[in-house]
Design a protein around this motif. Structure first.
Motif, PDB file in Angstrom:
ATOM      1  N   VAL A  17     -58.174 -49.398  31.666  1.00  0.00           N
ATOM      2  CA  VAL A  17     -58.533 -48.025  32.094  1.00  0.00           C
ATOM      3  C   VAL A  17     -59.330 -47.451  30.733  1.00  0.00           C
ATOM      4  O   VAL A  17     -58.468 -47.284  29.777  1.00  0.00           O
ATOM      5  N   ALA A  18     -60.426 -46.930  30.850  1.00  0.00           N
ATOM      6  CA  ALA A  18     -61.198 -46.234  29.643  1.00  0.00           C
ATOM      7  C   ALA A  18     -60.774 -44.810  29.673  1.00  0.00           C
ATOM      8  O   ALA A  18     -60.370 -44.339  28.317  1.00  0.00           O
ATOM      9  N   LEU A  19     -60.600 -43.988  30.764  1.00  0.00           N
ATOM     10  CA  LEU A  19     -60.347 -42.796  30.511  1.00  0.00           C
ATOM     11  C   LEU A  19     -59.275 -42.326  31.641  1.00  0.00           C
ATOM     12  O   LEU A  19     -59.578 -42.990  32.767  1.00  0.00           O
ATOM     13  N   SER A  20     -58.009 -41.715  31.387  1.00  0.00           N
ATOM     14  CA  SER A  20     -57.391 -41.150  32.560  1.00  0.00           C
ATOM     15  C   SER A  20     -56.863 -39.801  32.173  1.00  0.00           C
ATOM     16  O   SER A  20     -56.627 -39.299  31.393  1.00  0.00           O
ATOM     17  N   ALA A  21     -56.956 -39.165  33.512  1.00  0.00           N
ATOM     18  CA  ALA A  21     -56.682 -37.645  33.702  1.00  0.00           C
ATOM     19  C   ALA A  21     -55.541 -37.520  34.469  1.00  0.00           C
ATOM     20  O   ALA A  21     -55.555 -38.233  35.538  1.00  0.00           O
ATOM     21  N   THR A  22     -54.634 -37.078  33.938  1.00  0.00           N
ATOM     22  CA  THR A  22     -53.359 -36.854  34.955  1.00  0.00           C
ATOM     23  C   THR A  22     -53.075 -35.449  35.336  1.00  0.00           C
ATOM     24  O   THR A  22     -52.694 -34.810  34.451  1.00  0.00           O
ATOM     25  N   GLY A  23     -53.066 -34.913  36.431  1.00  0.00           N
ATOM     26  CA  GLY A  23     -52.397 -33.672  36.806  1.00  0.00           C
ATOM     27  C   GLY A  23     -53.028 -32.584  36.068  1.00  0.00           C
ATOM     28  O   GLY A  23     -52.372 -31.704  35.473  1.00  0.00           O
TER      29      GLY A  23
END
Ligand code: ATP
Length: 270
Positions: A17-23
């Motif tokens: 995963v390069a970029l991860s946005a959570t919530g």
């Protein structure tokens, strides 16, 4: 092709995963006393993929992109770039915006602008930066305009120069917000093919916001649709069109037409 519930399909499986946005939540006060913005959006972007973000006007696409870029601090939620928390623009990530006229410096040449971008890359001598700038200009199809000023170029050429400036720092991740929204249709088609080629050649992770569903399907490996109130993602569609894509043949293929139809139905649903 069905629309996925907001978070369920937003995680790529089996790749880094390069970029991860959570919530992610980022709300702005609106005139009527309510709030606008995005709330509870989660999205993982696999390395070396091209992801398009679409949705109705005002749904929060730019807010999501800017938050992932570290330009906007979320009220809550977390963004990770290659595993590290994002608290400002990460060095391996660069952004390109629609308003190329404002992003290029008018007082210096095209080469000067792109060399400026190269300053943000790995430490290098002036000669290295110049070499990287020339290489970036060649990649975006602008080999012969080094000494011209931005305002001497067409809109499409200026946007190529903006992209070259972003590439000159040798990013791994490129985020683009409506990058071709301000150019004419023919230039837009050529810019799309340039982006396709550059992303593939440099193996970039590429995320772009667009209003143009054809552009989303043509360029992306995956298209996500932001809910009209910014409350999550209402669809997450893989695009299985073979690469390299052809500007005419790909757009006439069954796959293209069926994905575009599914997207239109999702975006238009009340
Ligand atoms: N800095 C800000 N201050 C106040 N409100 C903002 C700000 N940025 C975004 N908004 C509001 O948040 C909402 C989402 O805006 P955003 O630009 O992210 O949507 P968008 O989907 O990219 O819109 P468009 O497709 O029209 O460009 C809108 O109502 C917008 O007015």
């Amino acid at each position: 092709m069905t629309a996925a519930p907001s978070q369920a399909a937003a995680r790529p499986v089996g790749s880094a995963v390069a970029l991860s946005a959570t919530g992610i939540t980022k709300l702005y006060p609106a005139k009527d006393g309510r709030t606008t913005g995005i709330s509870g959006i989660s999205l993982d972007i696999a390395e070396k993929t091209v992801v398009a973000v679409v949705g109705r006007s005002g749904s929060g696409k730019s807010t999501l992109l800017r938050t992932m870029a570290g330009l906007v601090t979320p009220d809550s939620g977390e963004v990770l770039c290659q595993g590290a928390p994002v608290t400002g623009p990460p060095p391996q990530l660069r952004c390109v915006f629609q308003d190329y006229g404002e992003s290029l410096f008018p007082w210096t040449t095209v080469l000067g602008n792109v060399e400026f971008g190269a300053r943000h890359g790995p430490a290098a001598t002036r000669a290295d930066r110049r070499r990287r700038a020339r290489e970036a200009l060649r990649l975006v199809g602008l080999p012969d305009v080094d000494d011209r000023y931005p305002w001497e170029l067409s809109g499409g050429m200026q946007q190529r120069a903006s992209i070259a400036r972003a590439l000159a720092s040798q990013p791994r991740i490129l985020l683009l917000d409506e990058p071709f929204g301000a150019v004419d249709a023919l230039s837009r088609a050529r810019l799309q093919d340039m982006l396709q080629e550059v992303s593939a050649r440099l193996e970039l992770t590429t995320v772009f916001v667009t209003h143009d569903l054809d552009e989303a399907v043509y360029l992306a490996d995956r298209v996500v649709v932001v809910d009209q109130r910014g409350e999550g993602l209402t669809a997450d569609l893989p695009i299985t069109l073979p690469r390299p894509r052809h500007p005419v043949d790909s757009r006439e293929s069954e796959t293209f037409l069926s994905v575009r139809r599914a997207l239109l139905e999702t975006v238009l649903q009340p």
